[in-house]
Design an enzyme around this catalytic site. Sequence first.
Site, short mmCIF file in Angstrom:
data_model
loop_
_atom_site.label_atom_id
_atom_site.label_comp_id
_atom_site.label_asym_id
_atom_site.label_seq_id
_atom_site.Cartn_x
_atom_site.Cartn_y
_atom_site.Cartn_z
N SER A 677 0.80 -1.23 0.00
CA SER A 677 0.00 0.00 0.00
C SER A 677 0.83 1.28 0.00
CB SER A 677 -0.95 0.00 1.20
OG SER A 677 -0.22 -0.04 2.40
N LYS A 720 -6.29 3.82 8.58
CA LYS A 720 -5.41 4.79 7.91
C LYS A 720 -6.02 6.18 7.90
CE LYS A 720 -3.21 1.28 5.02
NZ LYS A 720 -3.05 0.71 3.68
#
Length: 791
Positions: A677, A720
């Site tokens: 990611s 996140k």
Amino acid sequence: MKKPKVPQALPVLPLRNSVFFPRQVLPLSIGRESSIRVIEEALKEDGLVVIVAQTDGSIDQPTEKDIYWVGTLAKVLKQFTLPDGTRSVLMQGLEPVQLLSILHVEPYIKAVVRSVEETVETGIEIEAMATNIKNLFKRTVELSPNLTEEHLTIILNTEEPSAVADLATSMVPVSVEEKQKVLEIFDLKKKLEEVTVLLTKHVQKLELGSKIQSEVQDGISKTQREYYLREQLKAIKKELGEDDENLELNELRKRIEAAKLPEEALKVAEKELKRLSQMNQASAEYTVSRTYLDWILDLPWSVSTEDNLDIKKAQEVLENDHYGLDKVKKRILEYLAVRKLKNDMRGPIMVFVGPPGVGKTSLGKSIANALGRKFVRISLGGVHDEAEIRGHRRTYIGALPGRIIQGMRKAGSNNPVFMLDEIDKVGADFRGDPSAALLEVLDPEQNSTFSDHYLEIPFDLSKVMFIATANMIEPIPPALRDRMEIIEIPSYVEDEKLHIARRFLLPKQLREHGLREDQVEIDDEALRHVISGYTREAGVRNLERQIAAICRGVAKEVAEGTIEKAVIKKDNLTKYLGQQKFFPDVAERINRPGIAVGLAWTPVGGDILFIEATKMKGKGNLTLTGQLGDVMKESAQAALSFIASHAKELGLDENFRSELDIHVHVPAGAIPKDGPSAGVAILTALTSLLTGRLVRNDLAMTGEITLRGAVLPIGGVKEKVIAAHRAGITTVILPERNKLDLDEVPKAAIEGMTFHFVKEMGDVLKLALRTVEESEKMKIAELQLDPVAVN
């Protein structure tokens, strides 16, 4: 006998190994020349002599150092001269006297004496003490072969308490020191107490000696005698209808009838009771069988608590105990609603997954309170033995049921809220896999017939509400994970932490530190600064510790009397917590090309990740540092290849790779990092470095990249985004296919933030990179502020 007037000087007769008491009449055998002279001297006058005890009976010619200075005034009643020259003298004790000084020791001891007055007391207490001494003396006579009934008759016929004490002490075979101690006590009550203690000790010694002697004599035939007596006792009790064994068996039968056992358990219990009735109670097998039957009867086979089906009341309980956690509360209320409509529904099996400190464990107790059920918690952290879950077979010594059955017995009902704490920390070794043993427990289709190795009877767990907690879902085996409903508990955002601190943490710490609410005032700005400047966590444990530190500081000042009320503001926080520990550094660090901010997922919540890149003259080498995993290194290789293939579009020299060495570093180098990611952030940082365009300092990004420039979806969006919110970032770039994941993010975290959803890397670069002109202006401004900061 009337007490005579005591002359000032009298001859002294020392006695070996004996103490002569007042009121005592005793024949003495006198052989020492000095002692004969004492008797002769006494007879010349009125027959009075002082009898004292020697401190050491082995001394033939005692002096003043070898005698006690408290003795008894005695009168010579009769004397006889024996053929061998010795004298036999009948003496009567009159009263206690004390030696004041010794006149001479040759040819016999003569001393100046004075009479000692004993206190005279009467009353019920004195009489009771004298009676107690008589009883103790009676017991002494019974146990001692040296005392006769005549001695007892003398004591029983003595009325005066002081005389009872003196005569009893004189007759008991105890040491000279103990007898002398009694003689030297002139307070009647204290004398009676001392004699009581003396006789009690002597009786205890005699009883112990008698017991030891009896045990020695009976040792050989003890087993035969016990068996014979036991059989006799059993026959007598049977005749009277008081047989202990029958009573115990009857009690067990009543418990079996009252337990309302299911059919299979009833058969096993009756069979075990039949076995018990045929066993000897003294056998080891009897205890094992009885313990097993007790376990069966103690379990709540048919005992249930009534659920609180008032949904509004349950909601109030949940709201009062925890702030936020809307998804969990909604699920519990849904269960209650269905339970209200369908009475026989099975208990749900849920697992709360989230970082430490967000309230997973305490939530279980809150749910039990809301439902009106019993609560049982077992910790599975570090459990390696399958028998901990399923129990040990009864063939083993000290076998017990597993933790599940033990928990049900502790709950006392068959429908508790059962919390399996730290289910992701279960480990497997040579003793089996506990997580495999949990498969049957946590399967709604199987747990109605859960079988424990110890019981070996199916026990219905279908009414139990099982709640497991875990920090990470990955360590839980897939088969076990499939049986549970996963409910993720997100990290708290700043507003939620503020409410939790205000409603729960601060009142709790005030109570624990003995402070009143009117003694401490913390404004919201100060609390927000504690959250952002002194803690960096997903939960609220460190926040509670910081609040506790403030309360300790205030408590010290209040106890010292320096203040009556503390007002805590942002400006004076350092007084209690020290210097600020964490600073929002996103804007400060993106001040030159080659820096981008990524978003990362960690087991304890989300975090921001800085990607830094720099270039130097070289031969096209790519260096990667910061404890990066293989997947992250491959993302960096793919990003560089993408830039090289689109060099013309980005305004770069197509041969830049052959002339430059590039170094990519991810700070916090002690922490391992991996995953795809960060690909978007690495590509952005490299593009910024090579083009000289700065990355926007209010922006963070996440996403996986491909060589063709596509942006692929990633996981952990909720964590996140919360991390970006915590770091003060206002713009986030996410993959297009992660758009729906924003629904799981708390509204408080999304508020005030802008999200861009991208499919291609070209879109990312357009959004993330400033124009060449903006970048040049910012570089010039940076140089003016800090001339040393040259790129």
